[in-house]
Design a protein around this motif. Structure first.
Motif, PDB file in Angstrom:
ATOM      1  N   ILE A 158       0.588   2.171   4.526  1.00 32.16           N
ATOM      2  CA  ILE A 158       1.132   3.011   3.455  1.00 32.16           C
ATOM      3  C   ILE A 158       0.207   4.175   3.141  1.00 32.16           C
ATOM      4  N   TYR A 159      -1.090   3.894   2.937  1.00 28.81           N
ATOM      5  CA  TYR A 159      -1.906   5.053   2.578  1.00 28.81           C
ATOM      6  C   TYR A 159      -2.228   5.922   3.771  1.00 28.81           C
ATOM      7  N   SER A 160      -2.056   5.429   4.982  1.00 31.02           N
ATOM      8  CA  SER A 160      -2.117   6.309   6.144  1.00 31.02           C
ATOM      9  C   SER A 160      -0.899   7.237   6.162  1.00 31.02           C
ATOM     10  N   ALA A 161       0.262   6.680   5.764  1.00 28.45           N
ATOM     11  CA  ALA A 161       1.500   7.467   5.743  1.00 28.45           C
ATOM     12  C   ALA A 161       1.524   8.487   4.613  1.00 28.45           C
ATOM     13  N   SER A 162       0.540   8.442   3.711  1.00 26.60           N
ATOM     14  CA  SER A 162       0.496   9.415   2.615  1.00 26.60           C
ATOM     15  C   SER A 162       0.177  10.813   3.124  1.00 26.60           C
ATOM     16  N   SER A 163      -0.363  10.881   4.355  1.00 24.32           N
ATOM     17  CA  SER A 163      -0.747  12.168   4.962  1.00 24.32           C
ATOM     18  C   SER A 163      -1.781  12.909   4.124  1.00 24.32           C
ATOM     19  N   ASN A 164      -2.605  12.146   3.422  1.00 19.09           N
ATOM     20  CA  ASN A 164      -3.680  12.735   2.632  1.00 19.09           C
ATOM     21  C   ASN A 164      -4.976  12.057   3.056  1.00 19.09           C
ATOM     22  N   ALA A 165      -5.681  12.693   3.985  1.00 22.38           N
ATOM     23  CA  ALA A 165      -6.871  12.084   4.584  1.00 22.38           C
ATOM     24  C   ALA A 165      -7.953  11.814   3.551  1.00 22.38           C
ATOM     25  N   SER A 166      -8.099  12.698   2.571  1.00 21.96           N
ATOM     26  CA  SER A 166      -9.132  12.504   1.552  1.00 21.96           C
ATOM     27  C   SER A 166      -8.843  11.270   0.713  1.00 21.96           C
ATOM     28  N   LEU A 167      -7.592  11.110   0.294  1.00 21.82           N
ATOM     29  CA  LEU A 167      -7.207   9.948  -0.500  1.00 21.82           C
ATOM     30  C   LEU A 167      -7.373   8.667   0.309  1.00 21.82           C
ATOM     31  N   GLU A 168      -6.954   8.711   1.558  1.00 22.79           N
ATOM     32  CA  GLU A 168      -7.083   7.540   2.425  1.00 22.79           C
ATOM     33  C   GLU A 168      -8.546   7.148   2.589  1.00 22.79           C
ATOM     34  N   ARG A 169      -9.419   8.123   2.755  1.00 26.27           N
ATOM     35  CA  ARG A 169     -10.841   7.848   2.943  1.00 26.27           C
ATOM     36  C   ARG A 169     -11.451   7.233   1.681  1.00 26.27           C
TER      37      ARG A 169
END
Length: 251
Positions: A158-169
């Motif tokens: 799910i957080y990979s699918a957010s397309s927000n690398a900073s948030l995922e990191r």
């Protein structure tokens, strides 16, 4: 070079997870000194990844480091854990809201498949537990590990699918291994109704993502994380072996 860098990253991640796991299960006690040379020998690595692992563990609040004194283990209190789950709920809620806008059909299919595997592993886990009566059986270990792994995969998708690398990191760096170690401790304490609630939460998240409903997706994930945190804190407060706070007092 790329494979070498990946290997170094995996080594560091495994080292962080292993040390964190020993802190959570009490093998490294609150107040214990963690010396770089001792850890390097114990894990058969150089001091360089040990130094970086301790830095990451300090960010996570599991050790404190002082010049000339090295690293000291800090046991998380139930207040720390509650705050961690609150923050995780906000961050993963945000990631799920974004995922509702950006997740691909292929990723949705994968998410549904992982969810189905979670359901199967829960069924296998409690079949084993119920067959053994009160004592947790050794045969429950494999379905338990499978459920923990699939639960982590569900959230990671799910957080990979957010397309927000900073948030995922941020989510990965600060929370994933922290909550994974808590999950490993508490999973057999999750009675069946609690596990069914967990599955219901995942179903609600999947349904909201399929509907491409950003607000509904965020609410479903935040509810899931917050209720999970409430269970974990309650379990830790009631468990026979008490956790100690930073000050050394028993919780």
């Amino acid at each position: 070079m790329g494979d070498e860098k990946l290997g170094e990253k995996d080594l560091l991640q495994n080292l962080v997870e292993s040390i964190a796991g020993k802190i959570f299960n009490g093998a490294y006690a609150p107040g214990q000194k963690l010396r770089q040379e001792t850890l390097a020998e114990e894990y058969d690595v150089s001091r360089t990844p040990v130094r970086e692992a301790l830095r990451q563990l300090e960010i996570k609040g599991l050790v404190v480091q002082q010049k000339r004194y090295g690293a000291t283990v800090v046991a998380p209190t139930t207040k720390d854990i509650s705050a961690n789950y609150w923050l995780r709920g906000e961050l993963e809620g945000m990631a799920t809201e974004l995922a509702a806008q950006w997740i691909t059909d292929a990723d949705l299919q994968r998410l549904q498949a992982v969810h189905a595997e979670c359901v199967d592993s829960v069924r296998a886990l409690y079949d084993a537990v119920n067959a053994a009566g009160e004592a947790p059986p050794s045969q429950a270990a494999e379905p338990m590990r499978h459920w923990v792994a699939k639960n982590q995969e569900f959230h990671a998708l799910i957080y990979s699918a957010s397309s927000n690398a900073s948030l995922e990191r941020i989510i990965c760096d600060l929370h994933v291994d922290y909550t994974r170690n808590i999950l490993n401790m508490t999973v057999l304490g999750m009675y069946e109704s609690r596990m069914r609630k967990n599955i219901e939460h995942h179903s609600a998240i999947v349904d909201a993502l399929i509907a491409r409903d950003p607000a509904g997706s965020r609410h479903a994930m935040r509810t899931h994380i917050q209720e999970s945190g409430e269970f974990v804190v309650d379990w830790l407060q009631k468990r026979p072996a008490p956790m100690r706070s930073r000050s050394g007092w028993q919780l």
